[in-house]
Design an enzyme around this catalytic site. Structure first.
Site, mmCIF file in Angstrom:
data_model
loop_
_atom_site.group_PDB
_atom_site.id
_atom_site.type_symbol
_atom_site.label_atom_id
_atom_site.label_comp_id
_atom_site.label_asym_id
_atom_site.label_seq_id
_atom_site.Cartn_x
_atom_site.Cartn_y
_atom_site.Cartn_z
ATOM 1 N N CYS A 252 0.748 -1.117 0.021
ATOM 2 C CA CYS A 252 -0.017 -0.026 -0.068
ATOM 3 C C CYS A 252 0.912 1.287 0.045
ATOM 4 C CB CYS A 252 -0.943 0.048 1.317
ATOM 5 S SG CYS A 252 -0.231 -0.150 2.871
ATOM 6 N N HIS A 914 -1.302 1.774 7.478
ATOM 7 C CA HIS A 914 -1.838 1.542 6.167
ATOM 8 C C HIS A 914 -1.692 2.695 5.294
ATOM 9 C CE1 HIS A 914 -4.159 -0.137 3.023
ATOM 10 N NE2 HIS A 914 -5.245 0.619 3.107
#
Ligand SMILES: [Zn+2]
Length: 1004
Positions: A252, A914
């Site tokens: 990510c 994230h």
């Protein structure tokens, strides 16, 4: 010029003239790279030589037309026979000689002139009689193959042109060439400017050409097993650029960085318009041989084809990993680090400067800034010239001042992003549980504000203000798995405590003489015997909450402790009713011995006293998991409170050993209900209560035997009754205990025998005691539900104050004067010494796209943390005019106002997290939220959060009007699921919840 046949034959000159002209041409011609020479049949040439030497026009040696028939395999292909030898099978004549011969004699019908080039091969110049003959075909139709010949000095581009021509492919198509050898290995012909010789292309190989698909992919790299890919290709025509990126396992960070770059208009258009093809730099030793740029181009073209819900950047990821080993694995990384690497890699791969000159960096030496800055920028551009420099590079001024000689050094340095610091809060919010002395009070969870660089005593002081309990009557411990992972000293740094640690603060009774801090664990006996350990004891497991409490130093009987513990645990341990009196079956006397005076942690008296240094701290945790630095520090400098209790223990030991046992163990402290009664030293010995459980302690019996007469009183069921000696016998058939008491180590395990854990030195004098429960007794008398209860203090309800700063403040911090750190001094050319100079950075000129990196990850010598500060950054009109050192002298200067175009977000802490991004599409100016393969509409009010990590700003003069109307995102359903644009059909067919409704928002 090379007309064949008889038609062009001219009347030749006299034979002697022919001979002189040709011979002198042969003699004088040198091989020059690129010149044409001609292959002539050796026999014909010898015949001609004989003919001109005879000097007779009518001689029978007349050679007739030039005839190379013998050199060919056949007269259809005019393919040269293999391994023909010069001067045996053929001769080579220079072009001028050939033209004369050709004009004079002509050629046998239909034969082509055998023109060959002089090639400059490594270490030799030669006529290339045999060019490289290869097969050409298209990837889309490998059945149709043509043969073509190329010189070893031809470049690959010539082959590409030939294929385009042969197969009627438009010459401006974007193509890739592959060379395939007979062993069917396939290799990309990456650099079209490379020669046939250098690429290793040789006769018999096949060159395959592919052209890019409409969706931005290449036919050859399209995965074979791709479900629905055709369907997706046909159906999806989304907004170009609005495409997810599939997560390839902790990628990510890469996806977030790619989305930001993808939404940088100048860069994306450069790739979409194929400008990069002309600028790929295959030779730059600092670059990646063009591979990063090409892999990046592939991703961008797919993302902007409008045909993918989500693109799988696998090749790109592999290339990045190939060139940057730190990104090789799939572990989590930093999107800003990747951006930095990628901008550098793209720059070098696309650097228009092929040979970098070296320029010495000149100090300003008092010259005006304008002059020095222009010189620095000029020099930078002479070595670095690429779309990355055009788009992202700015210039800052760096001023160093020597503290000794006041030498001022000014340099101007290019940058491609600004790393701006965040103001660091000096305070820290901690959440801790306070355990009151009141046995009926539940633990209270508090939120306290402490100095970030504070000590444990600061935590106690802050908690003291809330609870009214004196800080000196608190002890702080880290509880983990029902035991004390660490008990802190008051002067230990709070840095040792992480936010995720479970910190309990215990209230202690008011300081008294001769008290010791005792750690109490709860254990449940298992039903099976722990045979594995070679011991006869039962296995035990810790449960519930451990406690810390002060108990009288010296000697305190097992019975006294039993009562003390019962009282302390009263909230969730129910004493038995008289009606359910638990009769002890055994008649034997219980063995009683001290748990912490002479037998601390199961260690024998002698060893204990010898091994235990006076200063040894209760915090020198013997746990193998203990945080060693902290523990070591704790051991060296015990907190006053613990120290006091420790010295009382040591003192007590001394007293005991000097033979005053009766005074050494006074009654248990008054606030503990005096469970010991007035029996004086409670320590007693006698029979064995449970020999199987405490075999290692039986050796104590003899020593303590003289106190046997006091034993019965001490363990009498009710303290008042203990006064009567008559009761002693009755006590033998006495109430069965709810639990038994066991000396343990800090891990809560019983020391088995001696020496199993090594030498005595590793044990501290901190007494650790466990109360062991029979499972049935625990079920009946221990209220697990109640034990786990706690209450939240009002401080927990107050929302945590989020610190907010303005982006401008961070930028100003970036330009604040700082003094260099000791690890990174500056070499002063005047002092000829490394000096801790002061350093100031100023912005001189800014790029078209300004990347601002918010330094949320703070790594100092002492701390590592992520700053959750909200940085309030403007979406429009970020104005640098007040900060730019370079003063706008003319209106030709670019403005200094910027609009936001993309944000890379990081959620989570230091280790995990994230990454996502917000970005504005250049065509329709709509904001989107990119979360790996998922893309949703975003509104401007969502963008500023404390997750914002890297900001992309576009200078206003470079912003073009959107080419498409902004889609009306708000007219769509407000639910997230239907706002979801791309999550549904990933190329890898990932299952995404709610995917079926995703395509309802297609916008075009
Ligand atoms: Zn100096």
């Amino acid at each position: 010029m090379t007309a064949d046949g008889r038609g062009s034959v001219a009347e030749p000159p006299g034979l002697e003239t022919q001979r002189r002209e040709i011979e002198s041409l042969l003699r004088e011609s040198e091989l020059r790279s690129g010149d044409s020479w001609y292959v002539v049949d050796h026999r014909w040439f010898e015949q001609w030589k004989e003919f001109v030497e005879t000097g007779d026009q009518n001689s029978s040696s007349y050679p007739g037309q030039i005839d190379n028939t013998e050199l060919y395999e056949d007269l259809d292909s005019y393919h040269l026979k293999e391994r023909l030898a010069e001067n045996e099978d053929f001769v080579l004549v220079p072009a001028e000689a050939w033209h004369k011969l050709h004009v004079w004699y002509g050629m046998v019908g239909g034969q082509p002139p055998l023109e060959r080039k002089v090639v400059d091969l490594p270490s030799t110049l030669k006529v290339e009689v045999y060019p490289v003959e290869v097969f050409l075909c298209l990837h889309s139709n490998m059945e149709t193959v043509i043969t073509a010949q190329f010189s070893r000095t031809d470049n690959i581009h010539a082959i590409q042109r030939a294929i385009c021509q042969a197969f009627s492919v438009p010459p401006d198509s974007e193509c890739r060439l592959w060379m395939k050898s007979s062993d069917s290995s396939c290799e990309r012909l990456r650099n079209v400017h490379m020669s046939v010789l250098d690429t290793g292309l040789s006769s018999g190989m096949t060159v395959i050409m592919e052209t890019r698909n409409a969706d931005g992919t290449w036919p050859s790299s399209r995965p074979q097993i791709m479900k629905n890919s055709v369907e997706e290709q046909d159906s999806y025509r989304g907004q170009p650029g609005v495409s997810g990126l599939t997560n390839l396992g902790n990628t990510c960070f890469m996806n977030s960085a790619l989305q930001c770059l993808s939404n940088t208009p100048a860069l994306t258009e450069y790739f979409l318009q194929n400008s990069y093809l002309e600028e790929l730099n295959f030779t730059n030793p600092l670059g990646m041989k063009g591979e990063i740029a090409e892999a990046y181009a592939d991703v961008i073209k797919q993302m902007w084809s409008g045909r993918h819900y989500s693109v799988v950047p696998r090749v790109f990821k592999t290339k990045v990993g190939h060139f940057a080993s730190q990104f090789l694995g799939y572990q989590q990384h930093d999107s800003q680090e990747l951006l930095s690497f990628l901008l550098d890699g793209l720059h070098e791969d696309l650097n228009r400067v092929k040979n970098k000159e070296y320029f010495e960096l000149r100090d300003a030496d008092g010259r005006p800034d304008q002059e020095v800055a222009e010189e620095a920028w000029r020099n930078h551009r002479r070595r670095n010239d690429s779309v990355i420099v055009d788009t992202f590079h700015g210039l800052f001024k760096s001023t160093l001042v020597c503290p000794e000689c006041k030498k001022v050094s000014v340099t101007f340095d290019p940058f491609c992003y600004l790393s701006v610091p965040l103001p660091v809060s000096k305070e820290r919010v901690m959440e801790v549980f306070f355990v009151s002395l009141d046995p009926y009070a539940k633990p209270v969870q508090h939120r306290v504000v402490v100095p970030k660089v504070g000590r444990v005593s600061d935590l106690c002081a802050a908690l003291s203000e809330m609870t009214g309990t004196p800080a000196t009557q608190m002890v702080v411990a880290d509880v983990f798995n029902h035991r004390f992972y660490k008990i802190y000293n008051a002067d230990e740094s709070l840095n040792c405590i992480l936010d995720r640690d479970d910190i309990f603060v215990y209230e202690l009774s008011a300081p008294q003489e001769d008290q010791v801090l005792l750690a109490l664990y709860l254990r449940e006996q298992s039903h099976y015997r722990d045979y594995g350990a070679g011991s006869s004891s039962y296995g035990t497991s810790l449960f519930g909450h451990p406690l810390l409490l002060k108990v009288p130093h010296g000697s305190c009987s097992r019975e006294a402790l039993y009562e003390l513990f019962l009282q302390r645990l009263a909230r969730y341990v129910r004493p038995p009713d008289p009606s359910e009196e638990l009769e002890e079956e055994e008649e034997e006397d219980e063995e009683e011995e001290e748990l912490y005076r002479s037998q601390t942690n199961g260690i024998s008296d002698d060893e204990q006293q010898e091994a235990e240094p006076a200063g040894s701290s209760c915090c020198s945790n013997a746990s193998p998991n203990s945080q060693s630095e902290g523990a070591a520090a704790a051991a060296a400098e015990p907190q006053p409170d613990a120290d006091r209790s420790m010295s009382s223990l040591d003192h007590g030991d001394t007293e005991t050993s000097t033979g005053s046992p009766d005074q050494a163990g006074p009654a248990c402290s008054s606030n503990d209900g005096d469970p010991c009664g007035d029996t004086g030293a409670g320590a007693a010995a006698g029979g064995s209560e449970a020999p199987a459980e405490q075999p290692q302690q039986s050796s104590e019996t003899a020593e303590e035997g003289n106190e046997e007469d006091k034993q019965g009183e001490a363990r009498s069921p009710s303290p008042p009754a203990s006064e009567h000696p008559a009761k002693r016998r009755a006590c033998r058939k006495r109430r069965r205990s709810l639990f038994t008491i066991q000396a343990v180590n800090s891990n809560g395990t019983t020391e088995r025998g001696m020496g199993e854990r090594g030498s005595a030195v590793s044990f501290s004098s901190q007494p650790y005691v466990a109360i062991d429960w029979d499972p049935d007794m625990k079920k009946r008398f221990y209220n697990e539900n109640e034990a786990e209860k706690y209450v939240k203090h009002a401080s927990m309800e107050v929302p945590q104050q989020q610190m907010t700063v303005q982006l401008q403040e961070c930028i100003e911090l970036f330009t604040t004067v700082e003094t260099l750190e000791e690890e990174n001094p500056w070499y002063c050319p005047v002092c000829k010494l490394h000096q801790l100079a002061t350093k100031k950075l100023d912005l001189w000129s800014l790029p078209e796209v300004l990347i601002i990196h918010l330094k949320r990850f703070s790594y100092t010598k002492f701390t590592r943390e992520k700053l959750d500060t909200i940085v309030d950054f403007p979406l429009r009109d970020l104005d640098f005019s007040g900060l730019l050192l370079k003063k706008s002298v003319s209106s030709a200067e670019p403005p200094s106002r910027y609009d936001l175009i993309a944000v890379s977000n990081h959620y989570g802490g230091l280790r995990d997290g994230h990454y996502t991004s917000y970005a504005r599409n250049k065509d329709n100016s709509q904001w989107y939220y990119f979360d790996d393969s998922k893309v949703t509409y975003a509104t401007e009010d969502q963008i500023v959060t404390n997750a914002a990590y890297v900001l992309f700003y576009h200078r206003q003069d470079k912003i073009r009007k959107p080419t498409l109307p902004t889609p009306n995102a708000n007219s769509a359903s407000s639910t997230q699921a239907s706002n979801d644009i791309t999550s549904c059909r990933d190329e890898d067919e990932e299952v995404v919840p709610g995917a079926s409704s995703a395509s309802t928002m297609e916008t075009d």
